[in-house]
Design a protein around this motif. Structure first.
Motif, mmCIF file in Angstrom:
data_model
loop_
_atom_site.group_PDB
_atom_site.id
_atom_site.type_symbol
_atom_site.label_atom_id
_atom_site.label_comp_id
_atom_site.label_asym_id
_atom_site.label_seq_id
_atom_site.Cartn_x
_atom_site.Cartn_y
_atom_site.Cartn_z
ATOM 1 N N ARG A 50 0.834 -1.220 0.000
ATOM 2 C CA ARG A 50 0.000 0.000 0.000
ATOM 3 C C ARG A 50 0.858 1.253 0.000
ATOM 4 N NH1 ARG A 50 -3.549 -3.191 2.981
ATOM 5 N NH2 ARG A 50 -2.567 -2.674 4.952
ATOM 6 N N ARG A 54 1.270 4.155 -3.103
ATOM 7 C CA ARG A 54 0.973 5.591 -2.958
ATOM 8 C C ARG A 54 2.205 6.464 -3.190
ATOM 9 N NH1 ARG A 54 -1.920 3.424 1.492
ATOM 10 N NH2 ARG A 54 -0.227 3.989 2.871
ATOM 11 N N SER A 55 3.322 5.845 -3.522
ATOM 12 C CA SER A 55 4.569 6.594 -3.651
ATOM 13 C C SER A 55 4.693 7.301 -4.998
ATOM 14 C CB SER A 55 5.767 5.646 -3.474
ATOM 15 O OG SER A 55 5.889 4.796 -4.604
ATOM 16 N N GLU A 59 3.591 6.075 -8.895
ATOM 17 C CA GLU A 59 2.764 6.918 -9.777
ATOM 18 C C GLU A 59 3.517 7.291 -11.047
ATOM 19 O OE1 GLU A 59 -0.464 7.580 -9.638
ATOM 20 O OE2 GLU A 59 -0.520 6.328 -7.852
ATOM 21 N N THR A 82 -7.691 7.158 -12.105
ATOM 22 C CA THR A 82 -7.041 8.196 -11.317
ATOM 23 C C THR A 82 -8.019 9.329 -10.993
ATOM 24 O OG1 THR A 82 -6.135 9.248 -13.299
ATOM 25 C CG2 THR A 82 -4.708 7.694 -12.152
ATOM 26 N N GLU A 85 -10.254 8.100 -8.077
ATOM 27 C CA GLU A 85 -9.586 8.022 -6.781
ATOM 28 C C GLU A 85 -9.345 9.400 -6.177
ATOM 29 O OE1 GLU A 85 -6.027 5.784 -7.339
ATOM 30 O OE2 GLU A 85 -7.090 3.891 -7.536
#
Length: 86
Positions: A50, A54-55, A59, A82, A85
């Motif tokens: 996770r 999110r890093s 991305e 994207t 979210e």
């Protein structure tokens, strides 16, 4: 020459990237490859996966991979995800 970038091969010759199913499978493969390139894999703890997901590394890897693939439906599904979210 090592440019400091981790590269992970993602095969897609078996997929129809003009179909929704093939495009979703491709995004899943890209997701797994980006996690791997950024330091996590299927054996990592869920919290690690996770955090890597999110890093900035993840991305940037996903954005670059989708752009390099240049498959319109894959790009659309990635962009829709994207937006959803946000």
């Amino acid at each position: 020459m090592n440019d400091g970038v981790t590269k992970v091969a993602v095969r897609y010759g078996d997929l129809d990237l003009n179909s929704r199913h093939g495009s979703v499978v491709m995004l899943n493969r890209l997701h797994a490859a980006a996690l791997n390139a950024c330091g996590a894999n299927e054996f990592s703890f869920a919290d690690v996966r996770r955090a890597v997901g999110r890093s900035a590394c993840f991305e940037q890897s996903m954005t670059r991979a989708v752009a390099d693939l240049d498959a319109p439906l894959v790009t659309q599904l990635y962009n829709d995800r994207t937006v959803a979210e946000s």
